[in-house]
Structures are given as structure tokens and as C-alpha cells.
Design an enzyme around this catalytic site. Structure first.
Site, PDB file in Angstrom:
ATOM      1  N   GLU A 142       0.817  -1.211   0.000  1.00 15.59           N
ATOM      2  CA  GLU A 142       0.000   0.000   0.000  1.00 15.59           C
ATOM      3  C   GLU A 142       0.854   1.266   0.000  1.00 15.59           C
ATOM      4  O   GLU A 142       0.788   2.103   0.900  1.00 15.59           O
ATOM      5  CB  GLU A 142      -0.976  -0.010   1.187  1.00 15.59           C
ATOM      6  N   GLU A 310      -6.085  -7.610  -1.777  1.00 15.52           N
ATOM      7  CA  GLU A 310      -6.741  -7.713  -0.474  1.00 15.52           C
ATOM      8  C   GLU A 310      -8.229  -7.454  -0.687  1.00 15.52           C
ATOM      9  O   GLU A 310      -8.627  -6.336  -1.008  1.00 15.52           O
ATOM     10  CB  GLU A 310      -6.173  -6.705   0.535  1.00 15.52           C
ATOM     11  N   TRP A 318      -9.698  -1.029  12.879  1.00 23.26           N
ATOM     12  CA  TRP A 318      -8.604  -1.070  13.850  1.00 23.26           C
ATOM     13  C   TRP A 318      -9.133  -0.868  15.268  1.00 23.26           C
ATOM     14  O   TRP A 318      -9.082  -1.764  16.093  1.00 23.26           O
ATOM     15  CB  TRP A 318      -7.571   0.007  13.498  1.00 23.26           C
TER      16      TRP A 318
END
Length: 667
Positions: A142, A310, A318
Site C-alpha cells: 500500500e 486484499e 482497527w
């Protein structure tokens, strides 16, 4: 078409690997991605290397006939490196140094870090470059995530000055191009040129930077070039030892937008493109048309099938989680990727982590490691792909429409966004969304590429166009093409300075219009009417004077009542349309229907809300994917006799599709 998973066997006992790989085989999972965050395992102390753990992983994968994409681990420099070489750390726009403990905290221009990456990348590639388990490589992870493309450290400043010397040759030329007489910004030497850090006028809430717009745009270009150079070096390290194809996982243009990387340039180093697709997570929920658009963008960077490296596999976030994907959505999202040009979809991740920042980022398996509902749905998808692949090759949408994507225009308009509410990315999406609703595929392309294959080219807010881009668009229209230009096009030069020409500047002759006045719609609305029906402009109104164009839309309120808001101009053997205002979503669909009838774009006769329809081809067979993004069943008209490849049933006149269901139709 096939599926895979992102796998972290190093985080689990070797005794568990057998169970994992047996479950993967049962689910028709063909490939795993591994190793993107593993620098501290490869090099636990400086100069001490350990490859035994990866040797075991690859050997175990071989026994179960599962291939691997092996990553370079540069996204996570280990703690010992940060402590010994703090100069590798990034600095943000305020001059604050980033810290170890998360990821992507390194500077792309750090000579020390590049040397360290070169050493480890070379060792990994030399050891595994011909390993038959490996089928590909991923560079880093990323790139540009979390505003990490642009660093403001001393080494970046030094290299930026060298970049400017290469571009401008003399400081007087830079001063002239940037217009540095404004605010007494004149430089006497390149050594005086500063990185555009946050200054007195910097206001994040108001999107105001306060630095010279030419300097800002060039710094954005420099930072993008730095990432591309970093990636190119890693590719060269690998290609010395391996012929396996190389990619890197890009980010979308929606929820994770704004990486600051020119993906067209980045893709030149790669053998294929890939991206990370999260649809419903902590940071938002993406609309289905935006996900389709992101697939189209990634497909367009190399004009070939791509991977989803992904793909969301469960609830994720998170500090908190987004919603659990409703039964059927994992399968639906996977089919949507394939319909839009993906030949491999890799779910993130295999098993939910027990520790670390991503404990809440659920994978195919929950924390207990037991197969459940998501595993069963993904297994079904893998089984279907196995069967479909017996009859179909790599599929690509049959696009006859192109949308111009310009990173220079995007960055320029992030500096000067014209008016409250304007966003380049969202404006491009408004065109794509309308095409999507009518089942008309579109490619994203550079303005300077050969456009002759397309019936219709849309260039939204192309604020600047270099000579090669202008020549390409003019040639396309002159030779029979249909080109749509919009407000805020052709008004700046490549240095982000306004052109001393009447808008739309370099496009005035082509469009057959001049814009002597305009109305940024801050706090008001304007009624409009035209070939798009009756609508309302909420953002911008160009008050158009026609020179050779004909009016096909007018303003019906405000002081410019009766003035054209949209025009059509004959240009050579083609036509150039100019849209002087924004219109609402329903009107945008009507506008696309207008062009569909004119150009025979094979769109659906009407929109069915929440239904995605994509016609694709593998070069031999034509297949139409119909996907229902609704929580209720839909009936979709079919105007020719076809067979559903999933049910093996013939389809005549119409087909009923269950909530979050899919049909794959072939004549």
C-alpha cells in the site's frame, strides 16, 4: 478466475499449517500472499539474516499445491534500524518526525533506507527467484497509505532541489514559471527553494495551503516520482534473479483516496496491477458504483486484467469494526471484481489475528480458527470459479467509453478546488456512476494515449493539458470522435498558473465557446434545462458564449437566465460537447441515455437500482454478469436467449436474481 488469501503462517504454530492448507484446498484457494511485514524475521539484527522460516513456509505450500506471491518487506523497517538510523524516518508537513510502532514510517528518498532495501530485496530474490512455488512478487505494501507519499525531511529537500534543477535548468526560469514576484517569493538560487511545508496561511479545515501553487504541484509530482523510483529500484533488484511477474497493491480512489501517486507512471514498472478492496469497514461504506469505478481505474493503469490483492473477508477496522458482510456479499463482491477485469481475488486475511493493531480485522476464519459461514460462502465461490474457468479465459469488460484521468489535474484541484463542494475525484465518479447505472462499461485513460477505439470520451475538469494531451484529444474529435469537456477545463498551464486566455482556454476553439463570466455556487442553486432534462446546478455555472457551437441546454434562473449551459460543436468529422455546469445524478443518467442513443453504446433501456450489469469477453466468448446489490430480489429483462452458466438454466426475456445474487449469462 480464481481466489486466494493473504496468509501469515509465521504468526501461528507450524502444527497449525497443515490444518490451514487443507482447509484452503477444500475451498479451492489457489494462491497466498505472504511476507509483506516480515523484515524483523529476515534480519533480526543488522547484518544477521535468517531465511529458514520462509524456506519452511514455501516447502509446506509446495506440498499442498498452493502457489505464493512473495512480498518485499519494506513497509515495516524494524525497530533496530530506526534506532540506529533515525534519518530514515519521514517528517510530516509540520516538520514532525514519524515514529516506529506502526508502518510506512520511512522516507522514500532516504539513501540509507534505499540501501537497506536493496540489500534485503536482493537476498530474498536471489534465494527464491526461481522457486517453483512462487508465481509473483509484490513490492512493499500500500504505497502512499496514510499520507506517506509526501515527506518533508532534509533529504527530500535536497533531492527536490536537484529535481527542480533538472526540470528548469536555471533559477530565473523557475521564478518566471512559478510567478514568484507574487508575495516577494523570488529565489536567487536553487539552494533557496524550500519544501512547501505548512506555513502561516496553512488551514487544514479550509483546505488552504498558502504556498505557491506551482511549487506545490511540482512537489507533489516530485514525491510521486520518488515513490515510482523506489518501486523501480525494487523491481530491478528482483528481476536480476527472477522472471516471475511483479506488482504492488494500490489503494482505491474512494475511501482510501489521495495517495498522491501517479498510478499510470507507477504501473510502468509493474507486470500487472493489483489493489486492496474494502467496502464496509471502520472508515466508511463504499457505494457499489464507486467500487466498480475503482476496479476500472486499476484495470486502466496497464489496460489488462488485474488482481484484488486484499479483498474484504469479514467485519474489519482497527479501533472499531464495520458491519459484518451480509450473507451473499462476499461472493457478490468477488464476482463484481471478476466482471470488471480481475482474474484473481485474494481475501484479507486467512485467519483473524490474535494480537496487534489488526485484532479486529476479521479474516475468512475467526480468531478460533474454525471454518464458519464466511468460509462456506468463499468455498462456494471458489468451486464456482473452478467450474467457470473450464469454459472462460481472462475476462475484460467491452468498453466503448473512456474517462480521462489526470493526476496533474487532480493534484492541481486539491490545491485550488475552485469552489466549496468541488472535488475532482467525486466529479469523475458522477459520470462513471451514470454509465454504471445503465450497464455501460468505461475505461479510465490518459489524455495522451490513442483514443480511437472509443465511441465516447469524457474529460471532466481537465484543468490543464500538455501539448501531447491537447493534440490527442483534438485528433480524436477531428477524426470522428465524440468528446465531452466540462467547466474548469483548459484554464491553467503545467506550472499551475492561470492562462492569459478566455476560458476554456486551450479548448475554446475545439468546443466553439468562450466563457467571459462564471458563477461559483457557494450557498445557492441554479435551475437548468437541456438534453439532460430539468435539473439543478449546485457547484458551478459557466456563462457560455457560443462562437461556433449550438446550445443544447440553458439556465432557467438567476441573472444568466436563457444563457447556454451546455453546447455541441462540430469539429472536423467529430463533435465536441461542453458542459458548463454540474447536474444532479438523475439528470446525469438522462444525459448518458442521450449519448447512448446517439452513439449506440448498448446501454440498458432503464436503470434498475442496485443492479450491476457488465458485458465482458475473453476474446472468444461474450459473457454478461448481472449482480444484485440489493437486499431484495430483482427481475432483470434479457433481450436475447442466453444460458446462466451458474445454474445451467436457459434464460428467456427476463431473469430473477436473489438478494446479493449473481447471474453469469452466455449466448
Amino acid at each position: 478466475m480464481r481466489i486466494g488469501v493473504d496468509y501469515y503462517p509465521e504468526q501461528w504454530s507450524e502444527k497449525r499449517w497443515k490444518t490451514d492448507l487443507e482447509l484452503m484446498n477444500k475451498a479451492n484457494i489457489k494462491v497466498v500472499r505472504i511476507g509483506e511485514f516480515s523484515w524483523s524475521l529476515y534480519e533480526p539484527q543488522e547484518g544477521e539474516f535468517d531465511f529458514a522460516w520462509m524456506d519452511k513456509i514455501l516447502d509446506t505450500l509446495r506440498k499442498y499445491n498452493i502457489s505464493a506471491v512473495l512480498c518485499t518487506p519494506s513497509a515495516t523497517p524494524p525497530k533496530w534500524m530506526v534506532d540506529k538510523y533515525p534519518q530514515i524516518l519521514q517528517e510530516d508537513v509540520y516538520g514532525r518526525q514519524k515514529l516506529s510502532g506502526t508502518r510506512k514510517h520511512y522516507c522514500f528518498n532516504s539513501s540509507v533506507y534505499r540501501d537497506k532495501c536493496h540489500m534485503l530485496n536482493s537476498k530474498i530474490a536471489e534465494r527464491y527467484g526461481k522457486n517453483p512455488v512462487i508465481e509473483g512478487w509484490q513490492i512493499d505494501n500500500e504505497l502512499g497509505w496514510a499520507n506517506t507519499t509526501r515527506c518533508y525531511c532534509d533529504e527530500c529537500q535536497d533531492k527536490f532541489r536537484k529535481w527542480l534543477i533538472h526540470k528548469f535548468k536555471t533559477i530565473s526560469n523557475l521564478n518566471k514559471k512559478y510567478g514568484t514576484l507574487t508575495w516577494s517569493q523570488v529565489y536567487n538560487s536553487f539552494d533557496e527553494v524550500m519544501i512547501p511545508k505548512a506555513g502561516t496561511c496553512y488551514e487544514t479545515d479550509n483546505e488552504t495551503q498558502g504556498q505557491n501553487p506551482g511549487l506545490l504541484l511540482d512537489y507533489y509530482r516530485f514525491c510521486s516520482d520518488s515513490v515510482c523510483s523506489f518501486t523501480q529500484e525494487a523491481c530491478e533488484d528482483i528481476r536480476k534473479y527472477s522472471a516471475f511477474p511483479i506488482t504492488t497493491n494500490m489503494l482505491d480512489a474512494s475511501i482510501n483516496s489521495g495517495t498522491g501517486i501517479d498510478y499510470f507512471k507507477l504501473a510502468k514498472s509493474l507486470d500487472f496491477t493489483s489493489w486492496d478492496n474494502y467496502i464496509e469497514f471502520q472508515w466508511g461504506v463504499a457505494e457499489d458504483s464507486a467500487v466498480s469505478r475503482d476496479h476500472a481505474l486499476v484495470r486502466g493503469y496497464k489496460k489488462q486484467p488485474f488482481w484484488v490483492m486484499e479483498q474484504q473477508a469479514g467485519p474489519c477496522g482497527w479501533s472499531k469494526m464495520g458491519p459484518t458482510p451480509t450473507p451473499g456479499k462476499l461472493r457478490l463482491w468477488t464476482y463484481s471484481a471478476v466482471a470488471n477485469g480481475a482474474d484473481t481475488v485474494v481475501y484479507f486475511r486467512w485467519r483473524s489475528a490474535l494480537s496487534g493493531l489488526e485484532e479486529y480485522w476479521h479474516g475468512v476464519l475467526n480468531h478460533d480458527g474454525l471454518p464458519g459461514r464466511r468460509y462456506e460462502e468463499i468455498s462456494k465461490t471458489g468451486e464456482e470459479f473452478e467450474k467457470l474457468s473450464l469454459h472462460l479465459g481472462k475476462l475484460m469488460p467491452k468498453a466503448e467509453v473512456a474517462i480521462i484521468k489526470s493526476f496533474d489535474s487532480e493534484w492541481s484541484q486539491s490545491i485550488h478546488s475552485h469552489v466549496e463542494g468541488f472535488n475532482y475525484d467525486k466529479y469523475e465518479l458522477s459520470f462513471y456512476r451514470a454509465l454504471y447505472k445503465l450497464g455501460i462499461p468505461a475505461d479510465f485513460v490518459r489524455a495522451d494515449q490513442n483514443l480511437s477505439k472509443y465511441k465516447f470520451v469524457i474529460a471532466p475538469a481537465l484543468v490543464m493539458a500538455q501539448n501531447s494531451e491537447l493534440d490527442s484529444l483534438a485528433s480524436y474529435a477531428r477524426n470522428g470522435g465524440c468528446l465531452l469537456l466540462t467547466f474548469r477545463s483548459g484554464i491553467k498551464d503545467e506550472n499551475n498558473s492561470m492562462l492569459p486566455q478566455t476560458a476554456p482556454g486551450v479548448f475554446s476553439e475545439m468546443a466553439g465557446v468562450t466563457i467571459n463570466d462564471y458563477d461559483p455556487l457557494m450557498g445557492k442553486e441554479t435551475d437548468v434545462s437541456g438534453v439532460f432534462g430539468k435539473s439543478i446546478a449546485h457547484i458551478w455555472c459557466d456563462i457560455i458564449n457560443t462562437t461556433s457551437a449550438n446550445s443544447i441546454g440553458v439556465y432557467t434562473s438567476d441573472f444568466y437566465f436563457g444563457k447556454p449551459c451546455m453546447t455541441e460543436n462540430k469539429y472536423g468529422d467529430g463533435r465536441v460537447f461542453y458542459m458548463g455546469c454540474d447536474i444532479e445524478d438523475d439528470s446525469m443518467v438522462t444525459l448518458i441515455k442521450y449519448f447512448d442513443k446517439m452513439l449506440n453504446l448498448n446501454g440498458l433501456p432503464y436503470e434498475i437500482k442496485g443492479v450491476e450489469s457488465v458485458e465482458t469477453s475473453d476474446g472468444k466468448s461474450q459473457v454478461r454478469f448481472i449482480m444484485n446489490h440489493n437486499e431484495y430480489p430483482v427481475v432483470v429483462p434479457i433481450y436475447r436467449r442466453m444460458n446462466d452458466m451458474l445454474t445451467k438454466m436457459p434464460v428467456d426475456s427476463c431473469i430473477s436474481i436473489e438478494p446479493y445474487g449473481v447471474a453469469v449469462l452466455k449466448e
